[in-house]
Scaffold this active site. Structure first.
Site, PDB file in Angstrom:
ATOM      1  CE  LYS A  85      -4.093  -2.075   0.239  1.00  0.00           C
ATOM      2  NZ  LYS A  85      -5.104  -1.973  -0.814  1.00  0.00           N
ATOM      3  CD  GLU A 107     -10.027   3.722   0.671  1.00  0.00           C
ATOM      4  OE1 GLU A 107      -9.979   4.944   0.450  1.00  0.00           O
ATOM      5  OE2 GLU A 107      -9.244   2.901   0.153  1.00  0.00           O
ATOM      6  CB  SER A 360      -0.057  -8.076  -0.750  1.00  0.00           C
ATOM      7  OG  SER A 360      -0.905  -8.826   0.097  1.00  0.00           O
TER       8      SER A 360
HETATM    9  C1  LIG Z   1      -1.589  -6.755   2.949  1.00  0.00           C
HETATM   10  C2  LIG Z   1      -2.744  -6.540   2.048  1.00  0.00           C
HETATM   11  N1  LIG Z   1      -2.857  -7.283   0.942  1.00  0.00           N
HETATM   12  C3  LIG Z   1      -3.894  -7.131   0.094  1.00  0.00           C
HETATM   13  C4  LIG Z   1      -4.881  -6.199   0.328  1.00  0.00           C
HETATM   14  C5  LIG Z   1      -6.014  -6.126  -0.644  1.00  0.00           C
HETATM   15  O1  LIG Z   1      -6.025  -4.975  -1.423  1.00  0.00           O
HETATM   16  P1  LIG Z   1      -5.664  -4.975  -2.955  1.00  0.00           P
HETATM   17  O2  LIG Z   1      -6.500  -6.000  -3.621  1.00  0.00           O
HETATM   18  O3  LIG Z   1      -5.985  -3.600  -3.393  1.00  0.00           O
HETATM   19  O4  LIG Z   1      -4.230  -5.265  -3.084  1.00  0.00           O
HETATM   20  C6  LIG Z   1      -4.802  -5.394   1.464  1.00  0.00           C
HETATM   21  C7  LIG Z   1      -5.843  -4.382   1.719  1.00  0.00           C
HETATM   22  O5  LIG Z   1      -5.994  -3.811   2.715  1.00  0.00           O
HETATM   23  C8  LIG Z   1      -3.699  -5.575   2.347  1.00  0.00           C
HETATM   24  O6  LIG Z   1      -3.592  -4.827   3.443  1.00  0.00           O
END
Ligand SMILES: Cc1ncc(COP(=O)(O)O)c(C=O)c1O
Lengths: 376, 255
Positions: A85, A107, A360
């Protein structure tokens, strides 16, 4: 005719008139800044020296052994604030600063985007308010404290299920009150044009790095899907490499693209979880960052062309992957990312498969949840 | 001629200011909704009504309409049921009706089918808060086919150039989302730029504020004023609605 802000039949700008002028200006600022050497240089510097990019691509011996394929983890969990993020938050906050805005709003579901926004705001001397559903505040206490520590205001949202969808509603309302002075730092590839494109641009660094890091062309790219930003960041630079398969993994209880229908919500025409008369359905996932009824319009388009495929796994797969990775690799993944890992662990693979999973984010924020769910 | 169009033109000709109210469809329940509609119509308390369709995520609405929206949904209200309810009294009611719905319930229920039912049910225009000028083509063709006008919003954040475009595209009149803080100077500017009559569209105004705004524009629409009255009064909200509407009327028609 290709319409502005559309990807195939998906996307658009379905927002109240109050926000249209703000979107027009946003689009103009975005398209000029993204090409400006001043912005590019500063953004690169922040990504490298501040956020710690490039993040490593880690060859996971144990996952490879388990799946009998080659498995790599893109370590977004190692970037500053602990998730992908930060890439988007720094990009947008820098643009906000360069266009003279003083206040950003955001948000957040899991709190990762809220923390990333609060971080970027602290760094760039911007005021920051984060809308967060009350239920998510309960589930992600640590991130609430972090945001406050960073000087941001956290505004609880009590409506509906009090999760991410309601937090977006509240942020959109707030933005409508003063679109001239507020920059809405939207955290995923969702929303009205130009957000899906802008967030994709800032997150594409993930896939661009993977391209350079991977020893040979991957056969599969796998990422979890909330709104679709870490997945889009990984997929997009590979979009022309037709032989690279792209797989988005949703949570079963919030599987908007693998189980939903097209509709119009939060500014775009896209896949949604909804009933037969167009009311948006509540969602459920153990991972607050996936707990959302919509998805970015570019994903809807990739689904319609078959370029990417979308499926879902439930809480138990994610929790299992969470524990497994912690115990076997010494990496505690975010519950969101654990969905992607869980699907890879459960699928059968060929020895010639070379899989890149987007890890992620890190899972420190999820300690309470996994304890409640008996994983400890 | 289309009922809304006719009413707006008559008012303009008589140099009279118009008054519209919003009512949430099938709220507080299906039958009471119709009673309220009949009451306003028979007492001639407004020049037209906006009929709202509840939505799970009403981002463009404040707390009062959000609450009514959630209650209506809870009781099972849908776009189709509201239209069918209106259809059942179509012959008895003469007040012009505007349907106000978010994009998704209309899109998912079928734009063509719903607009054709809307026409049957006596709807003369539609307004969609999350469908700005850029996206309105999605409904235009079906609206034209069913002789339903498509109304658009403008507001203080709308640029002059944009306002001119919107005012030429909107059917019958322009809904301007002003507040009681909007200056009369700004209203004059909007009126000068707009090709069509301009109505302020705002949640609730006191009779004095309504009078002041109507003085500058062609009329006013109040969003949540009646919803609040209905929600607040335990029993006789009919009397309260009448009292309120008459006090507003008095201020705006006396100009
Ligand atoms: C660590 C992590 N992975 C994935 C996501 C999912 O979001 P996105 O699909 O936009 O990557 C989030 C959302 O808060 C997150 O904190």
């Amino acid at each position: 005719m290709v319409r502005k802000g559309y990807f195939g039949g998906f996307g658009g700008q379905f927002v109240p008139e109050t926000l249209m002028e703000a979107l027009v200006i946003l689009e103009k600022n975005f398209s000029s800044l993204i090409k400006s050497p001043g912005f590019k240089e500063e953004f690169q510097r922040l990504l490298a020296d501040y956020a710690g990019r490039p993040t490593p691509l880690y060859y996971s011996e144990k996952l490879s052994k388990l799946t009998k394929a080659e498995v790599f983890l893109k370590r977004e969990d190692l970037s500053h604030t602990g998730s992908h993020k930060i890439n988007n938050a720094l990009g947008q906050a820098l643009m906000a600063k360069m266009t003279g805005k003083r206040k950003i709003i955001a948000e957040t579901g899991a709190g990762q985007h809220g923390v990333a926004s609060a971080t970027a705001a602290a760094l760039l001397d911007l005021e920051c308010s984060v809308f967060m559903g009350r239920e998510d505040m309960r589930r992600q206490v640590e991130n609430v404290v972090r945001m406050k520590m960073l000087g941001a205001e956290v505004l609880p949202v009590d409506e509906g299920d009090a999760t991410l969808k309601e937090a977006v509603n509240a942020a959109l309302r707030k933005w409508s009150e003063d679109p001239e002075n507020i920059w809405y730092l939207l955290g995923s590839c969702v929303g009205p044009h130009p957000y899906p494109e802008m967030v994709r641009e800032f997150q594409s660094v993930i896939g661009r790095e993977v391209k350079k890091q991977v020893p040979a062309k991957p056969t599969h790219l796998v990422a979890c899907i909330g709104g679709g930003s870490n997945s889009m960041g990984l997929f997009y630079p590979f979009i022309e490499d037709r032989e690279v398969k792209m797989i988005g993994v949703e949570a079963t209880g919030s599987a908007s693209i693998s189980r939903g229908q097209p509709g119009i919500f939060h500014g775009a025409k896209t896949y949604l979880l909804q009933d037969k008369v167009g009311q948006i359905s509540p969602t459920y996932s153990v991972a607050p960052g996936l707990d959302y009824s919509g998805i970015g319009p570019v994903h809807s388009f990739l689904k319609s062309t078959g370029r990417a495929i979308y499926l879902n796994v439930g809480d138990s797969s994610a929790l299992k992957a969470f524990s497994w990775l912690a115990k076997n690799e010494g990496i505690i993944p975010a519950l969101e990312s654990s969905h992607a890992i869980g699907w890879v662990m459960e699928n059968s693979w060929k020895s010639s498969d070379r899989i890149v999973i987007c890890l992620s984010g890190r899972g420190e924020k999820d300690m309470e949840t996994v304890t409640e769910r008996g994983q400890v | 001629m289309n009922r809304v169009e006719k009413r707006i033109n008559e008012l303009k000709k008589k140099k009279e200011k118009g008054l519209g109210f919003f009512l949430m469809g099938n709220w507080p329940d299906k039958d009471t909704f119709i009673e309220i509609l009949r009451f306003i119509d028979s007492k001639n308390l407004a020049d037209f009504l906006q009929i709202g369709v509840p939505f799970s995520d009403p981002v463009a609405d404040g707390p009062i309409i959000r609450k009514a929206s959630a209650q209506a949904l809870y009781k099972g209200a849908t776009l189709e049921k509201i239209l069918k309810n209106l259809l059942s009294v179509r012959e008895e009611i003469s007040i012009p009706l505007i349907l106000k719905t978010y994009a998704n319930p209309l899109y998912v229920s079928g734009i063509g089918e719903m607009l054709s039912l809307a026409k049957e049910s006596g709807i003369s225009a539609i307004i969609i808060p999350d469908m700005p000028l850029e996206e309105i083509s999605l409904v235009e063709e079906q609206a034209r086919k069913n002789k339903i006008g498509v109304l658009l919003f403008a507001g203080p954040t709308t640029s002059e150039k944009r306002l001119v475009k919107i005012s030429s595209k909107t059917s019958f009149f322009l809904s301007y989302t002003a507040s009681h803080e909007t200056s009369s100077l700004e209203f004059e500017k909007v009126l000068a730029l707009s090709e069509k009559p301009v109505y302020s569209d705002f949640g609730k105004l006191s009779p004095e504020q309504a009078g002041a705004i109507a003085h500058s524009l062609d009329g006013i629409i109040m969003g949540w004023a009646l919803t609040e009255i209905i929600d607040d009064s335990e029993k006789n909200f009919f009397k309260e609605i009448e009292k309120f509407a008459i006090s507003i009327r008095k201020e705006i028609k006396e100009i």
